[in-house]
Design a protein around this motif. Sequence first.
Motif, mmCIF file in Angstrom:
data_model
loop_
_atom_site.group_PDB
_atom_site.id
_atom_site.type_symbol
_atom_site.label_atom_id
_atom_site.label_comp_id
_atom_site.label_asym_id
_atom_site.label_seq_id
_atom_site.Cartn_x
_atom_site.Cartn_y
_atom_site.Cartn_z
ATOM 1 N N HIS A 115 28.029 -47.052 -116.742
ATOM 2 C CA HIS A 115 27.411 -46.273 -117.810
ATOM 3 C C HIS A 115 28.482 -45.470 -118.552
ATOM 4 O O HIS A 115 29.504 -45.075 -117.986
ATOM 5 N N HIS A 116 28.217 -45.245 -119.827
ATOM 6 C CA HIS A 116 29.090 -44.379 -120.633
ATOM 7 C C HIS A 116 28.489 -42.964 -120.611
ATOM 8 O O HIS A 116 27.411 -42.734 -121.162
ATOM 9 N N MET A 117 29.199 -41.993 -119.971
ATOM 10 C CA MET A 117 28.625 -40.668 -119.713
ATOM 11 C C MET A 117 29.563 -39.573 -120.192
ATOM 12 O O MET A 117 30.786 -39.711 -120.115
ATOM 13 N N GLU A 118 28.957 -38.500 -120.681
ATOM 14 C CA GLU A 118 29.688 -37.292 -121.046
ATOM 15 C C GLU A 118 28.916 -36.084 -120.482
ATOM 16 O O GLU A 118 27.680 -36.091 -120.464
ATOM 17 N N VAL A 119 29.663 -35.047 -120.038
ATOM 18 C CA VAL A 119 29.067 -33.830 -119.471
ATOM 19 C C VAL A 119 29.487 -32.643 -120.328
ATOM 20 O O VAL A 119 30.658 -32.512 -120.707
ATOM 21 N N MET A 120 28.534 -31.769 -120.625
ATOM 22 C CA MET A 120 28.851 -30.580 -121.435
ATOM 23 C C MET A 120 28.107 -29.371 -120.877
ATOM 24 O O MET A 120 27.053 -29.497 -120.253
ATOM 25 N N GLU A 121 28.703 -28.222 -121.103
ATOM 26 C CA GLU A 121 28.115 -26.939 -120.707
ATOM 27 C C GLU A 121 27.583 -26.229 -121.948
ATOM 28 O O GLU A 121 28.194 -26.282 -123.024
ATOM 29 N N THR A 122 26.437 -25.618 -121.790
ATOM 30 C CA THR A 122 25.891 -24.873 -122.920
ATOM 31 C C THR A 122 26.721 -23.619 -123.196
ATOM 32 O O THR A 122 27.336 -23.055 -122.302
ATOM 33 N N ILE A 123 26.725 -23.220 -124.459
ATOM 34 C CA ILE A 123 27.441 -22.013 -124.890
ATOM 35 C C ILE A 123 26.386 -21.031 -125.387
ATOM 36 O O ILE A 123 25.789 -21.233 -126.453
ATOM 37 N N PRO A 124 26.090 -19.981 -124.632
ATOM 38 C CA PRO A 124 24.975 -19.070 -124.985
ATOM 39 C C PRO A 124 25.117 -18.457 -126.351
ATOM 40 O O PRO A 124 24.108 -18.092 -126.978
ATOM 41 N N GLU A 125 26.356 -18.294 -126.847
ATOM 42 C CA GLU A 125 26.525 -17.630 -128.130
ATOM 43 C C GLU A 125 26.071 -18.500 -129.301
ATOM 44 O O GLU A 125 25.864 -17.989 -130.407
ATOM 45 N N LEU A 126 25.950 -19.787 -129.101
ATOM 46 C CA LEU A 126 25.588 -20.674 -130.214
ATOM 47 C C LEU A 126 24.101 -20.579 -130.534
ATOM 48 O O LEU A 126 23.266 -20.393 -129.653
ATOM 49 N N TYR A 127 23.806 -20.737 -131.811
ATOM 50 C CA TYR A 127 22.421 -20.683 -132.272
ATOM 51 C C TYR A 127 21.590 -21.834 -131.699
ATOM 52 O O TYR A 127 20.368 -21.733 -131.557
ATOM 53 N N PHE A 159 6.111 -22.859 -122.514
ATOM 54 C CA PHE A 159 6.548 -21.842 -121.552
ATOM 55 C C PHE A 159 7.671 -20.957 -122.092
ATOM 56 O O PHE A 159 8.378 -20.324 -121.313
ATOM 57 N N ASP A 160 7.870 -20.928 -123.410
ATOM 58 C CA ASP A 160 9.019 -20.186 -123.961
ATOM 59 C C ASP A 160 8.982 -18.708 -123.579
ATOM 60 O O ASP A 160 10.022 -18.076 -123.320
ATOM 61 N N SER A 161 7.806 -18.127 -123.528
ATOM 62 C CA SER A 161 7.702 -16.691 -123.224
ATOM 63 C C SER A 161 8.022 -16.388 -121.760
ATOM 64 O O SER A 161 8.292 -15.237 -121.398
ATOM 65 N N GLN A 162 8.013 -17.391 -120.898
ATOM 66 C CA GLN A 162 8.274 -17.189 -119.481
ATOM 67 C C GLN A 162 9.726 -17.487 -119.103
ATOM 68 O O GLN A 162 10.101 -17.332 -117.948
ATOM 69 N N LEU A 163 10.524 -17.939 -120.065
ATOM 70 C CA LEU A 163 11.881 -18.394 -119.766
ATOM 71 C C LEU A 163 12.912 -17.360 -120.177
ATOM 72 O O LEU A 163 12.648 -16.459 -120.981
ATOM 73 N N HIS A 164 14.134 -17.533 -119.621
ATOM 74 C CA HIS A 164 15.262 -16.677 -119.964
ATOM 75 C C HIS A 164 16.063 -17.344 -121.071
ATOM 76 O O HIS A 164 16.456 -18.518 -120.968
ATOM 77 N N TRP A 165 16.283 -16.644 -122.141
ATOM 78 C CA TRP A 165 17.039 -17.140 -123.301
ATOM 79 C C TRP A 165 18.342 -16.370 -123.440
ATOM 80 O O TRP A 165 18.375 -15.189 -123.120
ATOM 81 N N PRO A 166 19.407 -16.993 -123.941
ATOM 82 C CA PRO A 166 19.557 -18.395 -124.376
ATOM 83 C C PRO A 166 19.593 -19.360 -123.194
ATOM 84 O O PRO A 166 19.768 -18.948 -122.050
ATOM 85 N N LEU A 167 19.456 -20.646 -123.502
ATOM 86 C CA LEU A 167 19.478 -21.693 -122.493
ATOM 87 C C LEU A 167 20.871 -21.781 -121.871
ATOM 88 O O LEU A 167 21.876 -21.856 -122.590
ATOM 89 N N GLN A 168 20.935 -21.775 -120.535
ATOM 90 C CA GLN A 168 22.203 -21.924 -119.821
ATOM 91 C C GLN A 168 22.029 -23.082 -118.831
ATOM 92 O O GLN A 168 21.229 -22.992 -117.892
ATOM 93 N N ALA A 169 22.787 -24.165 -119.075
ATOM 94 C CA ALA A 169 22.623 -25.350 -118.236
ATOM 95 C C ALA A 169 23.824 -26.260 -118.402
ATOM 96 O O ALA A 169 24.651 -26.092 -119.316
ATOM 97 N N THR A 170 23.910 -27.206 -117.497
ATOM 98 C CA THR A 170 24.868 -28.309 -117.603
ATOM 99 C C THR A 170 24.085 -29.550 -118.031
ATOM 100 O O THR A 170 23.093 -29.918 -117.394
ATOM 101 N N ILE A 171 24.542 -30.209 -119.097
ATOM 102 C CA ILE A 171 23.815 -31.340 -119.675
ATOM 103 C C ILE A 171 24.690 -32.584 -119.558
ATOM 104 O O ILE A 171 25.851 -32.597 -119.981
ATOM 105 N N ARG A 172 24.128 -33.645 -118.977
ATOM 106 C CA ARG A 172 24.825 -34.935 -118.848
ATOM 107 C C ARG A 172 24.124 -35.954 -119.762
ATOM 108 O O ARG A 172 22.938 -36.244 -119.588
ATOM 109 N N LEU A 173 24.873 -36.473 -120.719
ATOM 110 C CA LEU A 173 24.371 -37.489 -121.648
ATOM 111 C C LEU A 173 25.013 -38.828 -121.301
ATOM 112 O O LEU A 173 26.222 -38.893 -121.040
ATOM 113 N N ALA A 174 24.221 -39.913 -121.329
ATOM 114 C CA ALA A 174 24.762 -41.229 -120.954
ATOM 115 C C ALA A 174 24.016 -42.314 -121.714
ATOM 116 O O ALA A 174 22.812 -42.195 -121.989
#
Length: 580
Positions: A504-516, A480-495
């Motif tokens: 649980h051991h958890m970390e939360v990070m925000e995407t940075i659109p400027e990054l490759y 679905f790449d052609s149907q999506l808005h780029w760059p990816l903008q989201a909140t990601i929770r890793l645990a």
Amino acid sequence: MTTTQKLRSTYASSGYDSDGVQGTSFVAEPWSCAAAMEKEISSVSSPSRSSATLLTSCSINGSLLGEADQQGYDVEFDPPLESKYECPICLMALRAAVQTPCGHRFCRSCIEKSIRYVALQGGGLLHSCTSAHSSNLSASVSAFRDSGQKCPVDNELLQEDQLFPDNFAKREILSLTVLCPNAGCDHKTVLRQLDDHNERCQFAVTLCPLCRESVRKSELEVHTAHQCPRRPVSCPNCIQTFIYEETKVHEQSCPLASVACEYCSMELIRDQLSSHCDTDCVKAPAACPFRDFGCREKMQRNNLAQHMQEFTQLHMRYMADYLRSLSLNGALGGPSDGGGGARGGLACKCLQERVNLHETVQQLDGRLVLQDQQLRELSISNDTQAAKLVELRRHLRSLEELLRELEAQQCRGIYVWQVEGFSAHLRSQESSQPVVIHSPSFYTGRPGYKLCLRLQLQAPSAPCCANYISLFVHTMQGEFDSQLHWPLQATIRLAILDQAEDHHHMEVMETIPELYAFQRPVLPRNPKGFGYITFMALQALQERQYVKDDCLLVRCEVSLHCDRQLQQGVLQGRGPESLL
């Protein structure tokens, strides 16, 4: 020093006088002569006694005789034995002590033999001694002939019926403390209990009834069961019984022993080895079936069919030569003169054999043609089936990839990764080997972004991040790449999940659109990832049950900013003017 050693050293260093100051001289004679004297005396004084009970050795222990026929106790006393309890004849502790009218103590056996010897000294006793000691013994007998039956200590006249038991001395001696005579045993006991102690002493030595080796009584059962080289054992294969030292001989001939074929290394019993090599073994050497016609080739049995196929023409030539030779022999052996009835019969027989062989060759030729045709058909069929199999495998792989793709689209932004065999990865990390693992792909929804996780175990020598778990997120090319808005903008929770409790051991990070890392990927998997180099220390895995059944659980939750804005009603539709 035991009494035996003391006695030998005393006789070696001093002699005895005929005047009786130190006792009679016959006790100082060599032991072989003393044994002969004792045998002679006992046979005369007790004619009804069996010869098996007489003293037949020069041992001073006398353990094979009754107490009345034994010399003194040859044991070591603690404290040392007093001289008043020593027999003047054998210089050992008094056994069955008797006392003379003159007040001297002797072992009953010693003094009775002394008296009987003097009484019988004229009966040819000297003839039983060896020539090497006869002169010394003659001198001693001469002294007794002059003095008569006397006390060996003070030469007082003494008869055997004048002896009386000294029970007081007997009780005193039996109450003295002695050391156990068995080597290695430090036990002390009174003399009367020494025999009972020897019966149960762990250091007592006896002979093995099988190999006749000396072993301790306490070890006899273990020795006869597990150590004796002549113990009976049974073959585990044929149940035959033999002695242990013949085990190797039996193993080389046991008909049911497991052996390996020298050609194919197959395990089988020895009785089957011969028939296996003759008929079944595919690697055993086999002769060509046309050896009677001249083929001398030998090969492994599994190569025999290939040999028959490759050398068909050669075999036919061998058979033709053989038939030609038979034909020539038949022509030479035919009836050339009028009187060869036997030769004529032989020629007819050869002719019949030639006809039979010719028919056999024709049959074999037809079978070979048929087999060649069948082989070609089988080869074509095999190639066709192989091509179909390759196509089926390719189709199966595509179906499996499609199935994984459909499963990944059902995640809806929440994915739990099961890292199995985690202990093997830890061992590789401890040995400084690189450990990098990628998870299967998953989607944030349908349609949605295609992502995967990368877990890396940092080596102990890694600078600044040694012994840490690194965790990253990678974008991937998706449907679905052609149907999506780029760059990816989201909140990601890793645990990393605690599989016992909710810690649980958890970390939360925000995407940075400027990054490759969040741009639309141009490769199947974006080489740039985004995450934590020091996500969790490896040592922290031991604090809780993060690893269960050798499996680590990693959870990733992706919340798209676009979805959150829709839920909050932030995005507005166009106004009426936009319709213009």
